[in-house]
Design a protein around this motif. Sequence first.
Motif, PDB file in Angstrom:
ATOM      1  N   GLN A 265       0.828  -1.203   0.000  1.00 12.95           N
ATOM      2  CA  GLN A 265       0.000   0.000   0.000  1.00 12.95           C
ATOM      3  C   GLN A 265       0.864   1.255   0.000  1.00 12.95           C
ATOM      4  OE1 GLN A 265      -3.637   0.260  -0.128  1.00 12.95           O
ATOM      5  NE2 GLN A 265      -2.714   2.181  -0.801  1.00 12.95           N
ATOM      6  N   GLN A 266       1.947   1.233   0.764  1.00 12.18           N
ATOM      7  CA  GLN A 266       2.864   2.361   0.775  1.00 12.18           C
ATOM      8  C   GLN A 266       3.526   2.547  -0.580  1.00 12.18           C
ATOM      9  OE1 GLN A 266       3.394   4.753   2.948  1.00 12.18           O
ATOM     10  NE2 GLN A 266       4.957   5.672   1.608  1.00 12.18           N
ATOM     11  N   ILE A 269       1.217   4.287  -2.980  1.00  7.94           N
ATOM     12  CA  ILE A 269       1.210   5.736  -2.761  1.00  7.94           C
ATOM     13  C   ILE A 269       2.407   6.378  -3.453  1.00  7.94           C
ATOM     14  CG2 ILE A 269       1.436   7.552  -1.018  1.00  7.94           C
ATOM     15  CD1 ILE A 269      -0.097   5.699   0.907  1.00  7.94           C
ATOM     16  N   GLU A 270       3.576   5.765  -3.266  1.00 11.12           N
ATOM     17  CA  GLU A 270       4.805   6.297  -3.864  1.00 11.12           C
ATOM     18  C   GLU A 270       4.746   6.264  -5.394  1.00 11.12           C
ATOM     19  OE1 GLU A 270       7.767   3.828  -2.141  1.00 11.12           O
ATOM     20  OE2 GLU A 270       7.576   4.701  -0.132  1.00 11.12           O
ATOM     21  N   HIS A 272       2.009   6.285  -7.308  1.00 12.98           N
ATOM     22  CA  HIS A 272       1.055   7.298  -7.785  1.00 12.98           C
ATOM     23  C   HIS A 272       1.700   8.683  -7.773  1.00 12.98           C
ATOM     24  CE1 HIS A 272      -2.825   5.380  -8.560  1.00 12.98           C
ATOM     25  NE2 HIS A 272      -2.552   4.530  -7.593  1.00 12.98           N
ATOM     26  N   HIS A 273       2.458   8.979  -6.726  1.00 13.86           N
ATOM     27  CA  HIS A 273       3.142  10.273  -6.657  1.00 13.86           C
ATOM     28  C   HIS A 273       4.174  10.392  -7.779  1.00 13.86           C
ATOM     29  CE1 HIS A 273       6.062  13.267  -5.139  1.00 13.86           C
ATOM     30  NE2 HIS A 273       4.981  13.862  -4.687  1.00 13.86           N
ATOM     31  N   HIS A 291      -3.682  10.839  -9.949  1.00 16.54           N
ATOM     32  CA  HIS A 291      -2.637  10.208  -9.147  1.00 16.54           C
ATOM     33  C   HIS A 291      -2.367  11.005  -7.876  1.00 16.54           C
ATOM     34  CE1 HIS A 291      -1.772   7.230 -12.212  1.00 16.54           C
ATOM     35  NE2 HIS A 291      -1.782   8.191 -13.116  1.00 16.54           N
ATOM     36  N   TYR A 294      -5.087  10.365  -5.355  1.00 16.40           N
ATOM     37  CA  TYR A 294      -4.882   9.082  -4.675  1.00 16.40           C
ATOM     38  C   TYR A 294      -3.930   9.272  -3.490  1.00 16.40           C
ATOM     39  CZ  TYR A 294      -3.700   4.143  -3.950  1.00 16.40           C
ATOM     40  OH  TYR A 294      -3.515   2.908  -3.395  1.00 16.40           O
ATOM     41  N   VAL A 295      -2.847  10.019  -3.713  1.00 11.57           N
ATOM     42  CA  VAL A 295      -1.862  10.259  -2.655  1.00 11.57           C
ATOM     43  C   VAL A 295      -2.494  11.046  -1.509  1.00 11.57           C
ATOM     44  CG1 VAL A 295       0.336  11.371  -2.085  1.00 11.57           C
ATOM     45  CG2 VAL A 295       0.060  10.192  -4.277  1.00 11.57           C
ATOM     46  N   ARG A 298      -4.701   9.192   0.957  1.00 11.64           N
ATOM     47  CA  ARG A 298      -4.071   8.168   1.799  1.00 11.64           C
ATOM     48  C   ARG A 298      -2.883   8.680   2.602  1.00 11.64           C
ATOM     49  NH1 ARG A 298      -6.538   6.427  -2.402  1.00 11.64           N
ATOM     50  NH2 ARG A 298      -7.626   4.419  -2.398  1.00 11.64           N
ATOM     51  N   LYS A 299      -2.450   9.886   2.313  1.00 11.48           N
ATOM     52  CA  LYS A 299      -1.286  10.435   3.008  1.00 11.48           C
ATOM     53  C   LYS A 299      -1.556  11.899   3.305  1.00 11.48           C
ATOM     54  CE  LYS A 299       3.758  10.321   2.782  1.00 11.48           C
ATOM     55  NZ  LYS A 299       4.936  10.049   1.925  1.00 11.48           N
ATOM     56  N   SER A 302       1.068  14.996   2.876  1.00  9.67           N
ATOM     57  CA  SER A 302       1.944  15.069   1.704  1.00  9.67           C
ATOM     58  C   SER A 302       1.870  16.464   1.081  1.00  9.67           C
ATOM     59  CB  SER A 302       1.530  14.017   0.665  1.00  9.67           C
ATOM     60  OG  SER A 302       2.345  14.092  -0.460  1.00  9.67           O
TER      61      SER A 302
END
Length: 339
Positions: A265-266, A269-270, A272-273, A291, A294-295, A298-299, A302
């Motif tokens: 999952q992490q 995130i990375e 997508h970024h 994208h 999405y980040v 979940r974060k 950021s």
Amino acid sequence: MSVNTQLSAPLVSVIIPTYNRPNYLQQALQSAVNQTFKNIEIIVCDNCSDVNPLPIVEAFADERIYFFRHPQNIGMVANIISGFVIARGKYVASLHDDDMWEEDFLAKLIPPLEANSDLAVAFCDHYMITTDGQIDDVLTQECSRVWKRADLKAGIHQPFYQIAVENMSIASANAAVIRKDIIDWEVIPLEVGGSYDLYINYLCSRSGMGAYYHPEKLTRYREHEIKDTMTDNPQINIRKGKNHLFCYEQFINDERIKDIHPHCQQRLIEVHHYLGMNLLKAGQPEAAIAHFKYVLQRKRLSLRAIAALLFAFIRSLFISKLLGEKGYVTEERKQATLA
């Protein structure tokens, strides 16, 4: 290895995919032919190189070498997988045309697999070499550290999905021997692209079998400027990002590796970024927005993603306004009009 041992040794298929690298191909082939483990077939798969490398293959005059040339370029992954599909060996090992093996690579990795039928793969550490074949000691040590092989315990690891998928310690593109029948090679999706080795690691680890690690550096991985791993080209990076995105979306839905789902999952995130940033660089702000969203979802903290999303949104509005003023009709507006 004694004559009797050689006669009873299993067949190992060496897959060498190649495309437009004749000089490197000759070196890779030489390292395969020089293996002290002799019961091998060497399958050279040419992805329709501009100049047919058949003369290079024929110069070895080795009946263990089989040459297959595709009539048209079928893509890197399809070319590589084609070799695995036609391989006849009990074990398979990939050797890219710009890499090389030490002469005892197979001799040291095959015995553990033969001694334990519950092993899916045996792998080792590797050197990093320059374009002219010189070992880069600093980069070699850094590579072993980054991919967590420097402190990895020698011997059997079971389960090994953390080693294979989370740490990506297994360099299956050039430093691993795989038990062929644990993978259905014909159904590997082409969407994995340049992440095909990560996907193969995943398939090996989800089998529930074990992996054997030999800490010696038995292969040589060549770094040079034309490799995708060395580029900052946004189009290439977008392709790489999409490959990784496909893989991790598969991993996150596989309950057999649920222990590393938080890592996957992490990584999503990375990725997508990463995709969002490279889409911005490529002048595709509208594609980047999804994208970054999405980040953000979940974060929460950021800030870089927030800034990039705002930039993408403002740029997208500016472009839409500009096109509208010039009388252009976007696909979205066209669909709205038709509806």
